[in-house]
Design a protein around this motif. Structure first.
Motif, mmCIF file in Angstrom:
data_model
loop_
_atom_site.group_PDB
_atom_site.id
_atom_site.type_symbol
_atom_site.label_atom_id
_atom_site.label_comp_id
_atom_site.label_asym_id
_atom_site.label_seq_id
_atom_site.Cartn_x
_atom_site.Cartn_y
_atom_site.Cartn_z
ATOM 1 N N LEU A 28 58.923 54.231 39.204
ATOM 2 C CA LEU A 28 58.749 55.023 40.418
ATOM 3 C C LEU A 28 57.707 56.107 40.183
ATOM 4 O O LEU A 28 56.875 56.383 41.054
ATOM 5 C CB LEU A 28 60.081 55.640 40.847
ATOM 6 N N THR A 31 54.229 54.057 39.921
ATOM 7 C CA THR A 31 53.731 53.474 41.175
ATOM 8 C C THR A 31 53.477 54.532 42.234
ATOM 9 O O THR A 31 52.628 54.341 43.109
ATOM 10 C CB THR A 31 54.709 52.418 41.712
ATOM 11 N N SER A 32 54.188 55.653 42.189
ATOM 12 C CA SER A 32 53.904 56.744 43.125
ATOM 13 C C SER A 32 52.524 57.330 42.853
ATOM 14 O O SER A 32 51.825 57.772 43.769
ATOM 15 C CB SER A 32 54.974 57.838 43.017
ATOM 16 N N VAL A 169 60.730 48.425 42.530
ATOM 17 C CA VAL A 169 59.566 49.107 41.968
ATOM 18 C C VAL A 169 59.207 48.535 40.598
ATOM 19 O O VAL A 169 58.022 48.473 40.235
ATOM 20 C CB VAL A 169 59.782 50.643 41.878
ATOM 21 N N GLY A 173 55.664 46.879 40.234
ATOM 22 C CA GLY A 173 54.835 47.521 39.217
ATOM 23 C C GLY A 173 54.366 46.530 38.164
ATOM 24 O O GLY A 173 53.197 46.537 37.757
ATOM 25 N N THR A 307 55.262 50.777 47.350
ATOM 26 C CA THR A 307 56.007 51.580 46.379
ATOM 27 C C THR A 307 55.745 53.068 46.589
ATOM 28 O O THR A 307 56.626 53.903 46.344
ATOM 29 C CB THR A 307 55.645 51.183 44.936
#
Length: 422
Positions: A28, A31-32, A169, A173, A307
């Motif tokens: 997370l 990917t953020s 995610v 990812g 994501t």
């Protein structure tokens, strides 16, 4: 002195659910940070600087390491989200931080949703859809955005929303990494030259470095992985070792994604491909793999965007709820947040340029404000860390990064002043 080394303790084997949650927190975070904006920036800056852009990526990763290691350690050991911790330091401060993060998350999420629509358009570019007005190929981006946000909503509406978020995610990812590795291998970029210029760049553009850091560490991105870690319950001084390993792994995953995307585009640039400024990344993938490359790029863009939609929605709502908020209520609020962002996208067509710049400038202010609280707790509030002795090396690295965030904040104030006067 022994207590100051790291205070990490060896933990027993964790149940499968805890391991999945930790993986979810790592991905997370990664990917953020790798959203549609980063993909666009990487394409443009690689065209502009060539192999010298490697220096900006290296600097951003070093800052990322110093910031995220401290954020994960403080929030993880304290077992508190950033907004709750800020209120513990000074009542009301957490709500100020929350307001800034939620506003930035709202504006950027409109851009993320626009990215999902574009991603689905590129993904379906080989399919014979009836084009909408102004669309020459693929699925209408607005329809793609609606489908994508519906997928994100389902993630938060299923019975075990947390586990669904973690698995999605991680899968997306991993898919992004594999596809970018494939394209990077195909384009045969000058890896040795990129490595050399990561340390000795032929040209240095500090504006590029600043933009990259603000877009990959600022705003909600700073807290996405750490808040997921807190919600997963892997907290307290007894989990310091797990927190350290997880944050380092997450930073490595982030770095791998950034480097592979850069190398994939660098290879096409060095091969003499002519990339348009508007669709540089899509052109690069198309140059490498032909028509299939555009579809592959669409998959990567969609995965990065969806994501980021999930990360922005989840993290923004985590700032206005507490650990006492029922999971069902929090998930419904997250769905509502995503729906609001989608509605604004459909009405506006995209995030207004002025709002994006304004939110970007606010991100530059959020980073030093939130990071100051993190470092203050690490330095002076051992009570909030449950007696944990904070490693000095980590605090010092954080202080150095903090000085840079102050400069970024100063730059952001200049940007806000220009917007106010315009």
């Amino acid at each position: 002195m022994a207590a100051e080394k790291d205070n990490t303790t060896t933990t027993t084997a964790r149940p499968k659910g805890a391991r999945t949650a930790l993986l979810g927190a790592m991905f997370l975070m990664a990917t953020s940070a790798i959203g549609p904006g980063f993909i666009t920036q990487t394409s443009q800056f690689t065209m502009q600087l060539g192999a010298a852009f490697a220096f900006a990526i290296l600097v951003s990763l070093i800052v990322d390491f110093a910031v995220q290691m401290n954020v994960w350690r403080v929030l993880g050991v304290s077992g508190r989200r950033a907004n709750a911790l800020a209120n513990d330091v000074r009542p009301g401060l957490g709500w100020v931080l929350a307001a800034l993060v939620v506003f930035g998350g709202l504006v950027f999420n409109i851009g993320n949703i626009a990215g999902t629509g574009m991603g689905m358009q590129y993904m379906t570019s080989l399919v014979d859809f009836i084009p909408s007005e102004g669309t020459a190929y693929g699925l209408d981006p607005r329809i793609g955005a609606v489908i994508s946000v519906a997928v994100a909503m389902v993630v938060f509406l299923v019975k075990r929303a947390g586990a669904a978020l973690d698995r999605l995610v991680v899968v997306l990812g991993t898919l992004m990494i594999l596809l970018m590795l494939w394209v990077a291998f195909t384009t045969s970029p000058p890896v040795g030259e990129a490595l050399r210029q990561s340390v000795f760049p032929e040209t240095t553009e500090w504006v590029v470095v600043t933009t990259l850091i603000g877009g990959t560490v600022g705003g909600y991105i700073t807290y996405a992985g750490a808040h997921r870690l807190v919600d997963a319950g892997q907290t307290g001084p007894e989990h310091a070792g797990t927190i350290t390993r997880s944050s380092m792994t997450g930073i490595i995953v982030t770095g791998v994604m950034r480097v592979l995307l850069f190398l994939a585009i660098l290879g096409t640039v060095m091969a003499g491909a002519e990339l348009s400024e508007k669709n540089a990344a899509a052109d690069a993938f198309g140059f490498a793999l032909g028509d299939l490359g555009v579809t592959v790029f669409g998959i990567i863009l969609w995965a990065a965007a969806i994501t980021s939609v999930i990360g922005a929605s989840y993290t923004s709502i985590s700032f206005i709820t507490s650990s006492e908020t029922p999971d069902r209520t929090r998930n419904l609020m997250t769905v509502g947040f995503a729906a609001l962002c989608l509605l604004l996208y459909l009405v506006l067509g995209k995030a207004p340029a002025t709002l994006l710049v304004f939110a970007g400038a606010l991100n530059g202010l959020i980073l030093p404000l939130g990071f100051t609280i993190i470092l203050w707790v690490a330095w002076r509030r051992r009570d909030l860390l449950k007696g944990y002795v904070y490693p000095k090396w980590l605090l010092i690295s954080g202080l150095l990064a903090w000085i840079l965030t102050l400069w970024l904040g100063y730059q952001s104030l200049g940007g806000l002043a220009e917007l106010w006067n315009s």
